[in-house]
Design an enzyme around this catalytic site. Structure first.
Site, PDB file in Angstrom:
ATOM      1  N   HIS A   1       0.845  -0.860  -0.247  1.00  0.00           N
ATOM      2  CA  HIS A   1      -0.136  -0.204  -0.324  1.00  0.00           C
ATOM      3  C   HIS A   1       0.916   1.374  -0.076  1.00  0.00           C
ATOM      4  O   HIS A   1       0.629   2.292  -0.665  1.00  0.00           O
ATOM      5  CB  HIS A   1      -1.076   0.104   1.778  1.00  0.00           C
ATOM      6  CG  HIS A   1      -2.261  -0.801   1.002  1.00  0.00           C
ATOM      7  ND1 HIS A   1      -1.475  -2.297   1.777  1.00  0.00           N
ATOM      8  CD2 HIS A   1      -3.226  -1.210   0.851  1.00  0.00           C
ATOM      9  CE1 HIS A   1      -3.209  -2.810   2.060  1.00  0.00           C
ATOM     10  NE2 HIS A   1      -3.214  -2.801   0.754  1.00  0.00           N
TER      11      HIS A   1
ATOM     12  N   GLY B   1      -3.326  -1.287  -7.589  1.00  0.00           N
ATOM     13  CA  GLY B   1      -2.261  -2.101  -7.586  1.00  0.00           C
ATOM     14  C   GLY B   1      -2.367  -3.558  -8.509  1.00  0.00           C
ATOM     15  O   GLY B   1      -3.694  -3.769  -8.725  1.00  0.00           O
TER      16      GLY B   1
END
Ligand code: PAF
Length: 283
Positions: free
Chosen positions: A33, A143
């Site tokens: 993250h 992502g």
């Protein structure tokens, strides 16, 4: 860094920050993250992160209740990463009445992950559309570990003509190759040492494709049986076109190999992109 819980407060704060880039998360943040924050930061004056565990994208057998809630450490990490605004709504703030209007993505929602998690991508797209409407960013980062999610959201933005650039970010891996994921925390020590096999299997398929092999089915079945032999329960190992996750026809060069498999009680997913050689090769 401002930590904001209510929608009116968020709107008021962002009224002064129209140049904002957004990273939606479900919290329990790890280095993967934080890498998204690093992609985000140079793109806008204000980096906004949301932390919201979205019930709508969990199936009845999924881990909604045991999904780790770690707000304090998440905020510490975000502060250190230089994030400006963290939006932490409760369920009422996001779904003030039963959410009867939902986003139904294209058929892309029914294959691969969607086949094993019915309704998942509708839940993701619905909450992300709602968060986009609240934050109104000009860009948002997702992502590539959740490759299908990235494509579903990219297509949603395109089809609804949202003025938001969807920016994919590379998967971050542990030194042994395991893709970082909040779910890795569920693995026992023995499972954790077995887990990098998923990436190794994908890498083996990638090497064969890059060498020119066209027999996708053989590669997929072999990958599944390597995992099954080591005690995994594979859902799929699939060679697909990067553009739309459809099975490739020979000659296509931009591919992605995706896999999902259960190790004990934990379901892991991963993928690797492959650029095939221009022409010729074995297979
Ligand atoms: O990838 C995630 O963490 C979630 O699916 C997202 C995009 C934050 C939506 O809840």
């Amino acid at each position: 860094m401002d930590v904001i819980h209510s929608v009116p407060e968020l709107r008021e704060r962002l009224r002064r920050e129209p140049d904002n880039v957004f990273v939606p998360t479900m919290g329990n943040l790890h280095e993967g993250h934080i890498a998204l924050m690093r992609v985000a930061k140079p793109r806008a004056a204000c980096t906004v992160v949301s932390i919201f565990v979205n019930r709508l994208q969990f199936g009845p057998r999924d881990d909604f209740d045991r999904y780790p809630r770690t707000l304090q450490t998440d905020c510490d990490k975000l502060r250190e990463a230089g994030v400006d605004v963290v939006f932490v709504p409760d369920e009422k703030a996001i779904y003030p009445e039963p959410q009867t209007y939902v986003v139904e993505p294209s058929d892309l929602q029914n294959i691969l992950e969607g086949e094993h998690r019915p309704g998942h991508f509708s839940g993701v797209a619905t909450v992300v559309l709602k968060l986009f409407n609240l934050v109104m960013p000009h860009s948002a980062i997702f992502g590539k570990k959740d490759y299908q999610q990235y494509l579903v959201l990219r297509d949603m933005v395109h089809q609804f003509a949202l003025p938001i650039e969807i920016i994919p970010a590379d998967t971050v891996r542990a030194p042994d190759g395991l893709a970082l994921s909040s779910r890795n925390g569920y693995l026992s020590a023995t499972e954790r040492s077995e887990a990098p096999r998923l990436h190794r299997v994908l890498e083996e398929v990638r090497a064969e494709l890059a060498a020119g092999t066209h027999d996708y089915q053989r590669l997929e079945l072999h990958g599944m049986s390597v995992l099954a032999d080591k005690g995994w329960k594979p859902d799929y190992v699939a060679v697909r076109r990067r553009a739309d996750l459809q099975p490739p026809v020979n000659g296509e060069r931009e591919l992605v190999v995706l896999a999902a498999a259960r190790l004990g009680k934990t379901r892991l997913i991963d993928n690797v992109e492959v650029d095939r050689p221009a022409a010729g090769g074995a297979g």
